[in-house]
Motif scaffolding. Sequence first.
Motif, mmCIF file in Angstrom:
data_model
loop_
_atom_site.group_PDB
_atom_site.id
_atom_site.type_symbol
_atom_site.label_atom_id
_atom_site.label_comp_id
_atom_site.label_asym_id
_atom_site.label_seq_id
_atom_site.Cartn_x
_atom_site.Cartn_y
_atom_site.Cartn_z
ATOM 1 N N ALA A 427 0.837 -1.200 0.000
ATOM 2 C CA ALA A 427 0.000 0.000 0.000
ATOM 3 C C ALA A 427 0.874 1.253 0.000
ATOM 4 C CB ALA A 427 -0.922 -0.001 1.217
ATOM 5 N N LYS A 428 1.953 1.224 0.796
ATOM 6 C CA LYS A 428 2.887 2.358 0.810
ATOM 7 C C LYS A 428 3.582 2.488 -0.538
ATOM 8 C CE LYS A 428 4.945 5.671 3.128
ATOM 9 N NZ LYS A 428 4.189 6.824 3.668
ATOM 10 N N ALA A 429 3.935 1.349 -1.155
ATOM 11 C CA ALA A 429 4.556 1.387 -2.480
ATOM 12 C C ALA A 429 3.604 1.995 -3.503
ATOM 13 C CB ALA A 429 4.968 -0.024 -2.900
ATOM 14 N N TYR A 430 2.309 1.678 -3.393
ATOM 15 C CA TYR A 430 1.294 2.274 -4.276
ATOM 16 C C TYR A 430 1.289 3.795 -4.108
ATOM 17 C CZ TYR A 430 -3.316 3.363 -6.246
ATOM 18 O OH TYR A 430 -4.351 3.890 -6.989
ATOM 19 N N GLU A 431 1.315 4.230 -2.867
ATOM 20 C CA GLU A 431 1.308 5.673 -2.587
ATOM 21 C C GLU A 431 2.522 6.354 -3.206
ATOM 22 O OE1 GLU A 431 1.094 8.716 1.271
ATOM 23 O OE2 GLU A 431 1.417 6.576 1.562
ATOM 24 N N LEU A 432 3.658 5.641 -3.251
ATOM 25 C CA LEU A 432 4.892 6.205 -3.786
ATOM 26 C C LEU A 432 5.002 6.054 -5.299
ATOM 27 C CD1 LEU A 432 7.320 4.942 -0.991
ATOM 28 C CD2 LEU A 432 6.446 7.265 -1.294
ATOM 29 N N GLY A 433 4.005 5.403 -5.904
ATOM 30 C CA GLY A 433 3.951 5.336 -7.358
ATOM 31 C C GLY A 433 4.594 4.128 -7.992
ATOM 32 N N TRP A 434 4.953 3.116 -7.197
ATOM 33 C CA TRP A 434 5.590 1.927 -7.766
ATOM 34 C C TRP A 434 4.544 0.972 -8.339
ATOM 35 C CZ3 TRP A 434 5.312 -3.371 -6.763
ATOM 36 C CH2 TRP A 434 6.261 -4.161 -7.430
ATOM 37 N N ASN A 435 4.561 0.650 -9.591
ATOM 38 C CA ASN A 435 3.767 -0.396 -10.249
ATOM 39 C C ASN A 435 2.395 -0.569 -9.582
ATOM 40 O OD1 ASN A 435 2.805 -2.611 -11.672
ATOM 41 N ND2 ASN A 435 4.773 -3.693 -11.609
ATOM 42 N N ARG A 436 1.543 0.415 -9.746
ATOM 43 C CA ARG A 436 0.292 0.436 -8.987
ATOM 44 C C ARG A 436 -0.638 -0.729 -9.314
ATOM 45 N NH1 ARG A 436 -1.055 6.959 -8.423
ATOM 46 N NH2 ARG A 436 0.376 7.242 -6.646
ATOM 47 N N ASP A 437 -0.629 -1.221 -10.542
ATOM 48 C CA ASP A 437 -1.459 -2.386 -10.868
ATOM 49 C C ASP A 437 -1.023 -3.594 -10.038
ATOM 50 O OD1 ASP A 437 -2.910 -0.932 -12.684
ATOM 51 O OD2 ASP A 437 -1.758 -1.600 -14.433
#
Length: 744
Positions: A427-437
């Motif tokens: 979830a934190k990685a999503y927030e940071l823009g990493w490979n959101r899919d």
Amino acid sequence: MNIAPIILCGGSGSRLWPLSRAHAPKQFHRLAGRKTMLVATLDRVAAANGNEELYGSACVIGSTHFAAEISEQCRTSIADIDSIILEPCMRETSAAIAAAIAELADTDPNQIVLVLPSDHHVTDIKSFNSVMQTAAQSVAVSGGIMTIGIKPTRPETQFGYIEHADDDGPIYDVLRFKEKPNAEDAKAFLEAGSFFWNGGIFMFRVKDMVTELERQQPDIWHHAKLASQNGKREGNLLFLREADFERCKKISIDYGIMQSATHIRTIEASFDWSDLGSWNRLYEISPQDKNNNVLIGDIVSHKVSNSYIRVQDRPVAVAGIDDLVIVSLADALMVVHRDKSHMVKELHNQISKTSWPPKMVNTSGKTVPYIDTVKNWVFDKALPFWAEHGFDYKFGGAHEALDYAGNPVDLGQRRLRVTARQIYCYAKAYELGWNRDECVRITDHCLNTLITTGWHDDGGFIHLYNPDGTIQDDMRDMYDQCFVLLAMATLWQATKSPLAKEWGEKTLKFVDETLADPDLGGYFETTKKPDIRRANPHMHFFEAMLAWYEATGEQDYLDRAAKLVDLFKTKFFDHENWRVHEMFDTSWTPLEDGTNLVEPGHHYEWVWLLLRYSKMSGDRSVYNYARKIYATALSFGHHVKTDGVAQFVNADGTNLSPIGRMWCQTEALKASIAMEQHNMHVDGNLQVRMLDQLYNRYLNTPIEGGWYDGIDDKGHVVSENMPSSTFYHVFCAFIEYLEHKDAL
């Protein structure tokens, strides 16, 4: 006589670089024996050391940045400490001494004061005290300012000199002060026989020094008094008011007062003395082996003589050398000829103008900063690796562990908290823009596992799964609920998923209704309500509430966090010994049966959380707690040979665990970052030290993006696999580091 000692605890000791640095000066190191220089100085003038009729309580003055370190070392001394005065900025010794005597000027102007630097080496304590007693008797009768003169033993160019009259001694009138001479003059001073080295030790009645300050440095005296009067007291700590103290002129006591004082004398020191002003001087006073070597650390030598070798970071082998100083630390190696060790100061001056610590070299041989190395590991290695190998799409959730080939390890059980921790990471990685899919695919999979099989019919999330996804233990554990709460807060902040908010609120409702203790405060361990309680689940509940406040801005979450701070202050924190109690009985009485070990990693984790709370709430009352537990972990929690953070240590500082788990290193990194952000740092080098630990030991696995979970105190790997739960720790620490460096 009741001499009041004032210990000057400033200075950086650059001549003993790389051990002594601006963030860790030499007075805080154990250079010549088992005591640090500061503790040895305090013990020298301690009434408890058989000097009840000579010395009173001591005052220590040093930088605010070293508040925790000074307090900790004062606590370990046998001296009675009257006050610790903390300077908000450096203004040299005239201002420091003025601030230290400001209160005495009003309450006891006839008090005799002894001013001592905190970094001098003296072994003949009896002779030292005899000299001080003679000096005090003279000052009591005749007043003025007395200096302690050191009889020269060599033509020294690194000391100032005192020229004295041809009196009978041991007390002489001072004719003049001479600053550091050239080699020719130093030789002439030695041959003349009428010069002493200026050791920077002074004695005077308070009123006599005040007279000189008012005559020669009235502005310094005025502003130093105001800084003291307007300062903030916390126990025996006095934080000088910055708005006043910063107006003091930067000038040493030698230039500002002594050179033009009207009544000044000197007494010859009959005791051994060294200011340890160079590596050569440290070599000379240290015990030497049969080859005249001083070898400190894990060293193998062959045909080596007359050398000083000190290592802290790795085994070192040396052969066929003479008259060298070699100092090896985690982030620096220094080699210098012993007779030219005074050049280290110039070396330090050059280094201070460069970017230090040095760069790291990646596998391609390209030199890159730590920032690029950390970003590469997080986003290009770890997140893709664990996304591919870390999840069980057949039976649900996350694998408990992987082997060093990247295959799942069957440990006979899976903890629900591991799946919750992986939600946090992605979830934190999503927030940071990493490979959101990919992040959505993983968080949806993990969330589905939690809410379809992990939620108990009676409320709360179960404890353990079988490897096939069936329930093994349906106990509801407070620690597990905390990580679900953290995961849901992070997922809500990143994606605004309605399910995250819904299940976060359901989990919190269950905790309130089932696990909260309305009578004694805090929370029960599990739904089975065992007869012990731990601080650890409360720490992670604290973390979860801060995460929810950050995600929503709702005051209720910050209020809940404040209650955890109160619990920390009243139950978890040991005010006498500066440690965090881990285990309690049901009435919140700490267990002292050998199970209540000190965990340095948890100390560092509490530092990070308390300062995070302070940033959100504006509550600075937690600063002193953070300083103290940081000092405890830093002083007692690291392995000597590897510098790794140990898993635990006895409450008295003995029996350091030989194992250092990876999570302990990451928490030290986070705490170091937080201390620096709040201008409270006492060891800025800890960030570099922990990054070195992580990259050179824990992340150096056959698989990029993996880790060794346990390293022993000899640097050997002791873990058999890669626990998935560790990803939460290293991911969080690296993101903190990148945000701190404004690199995201």
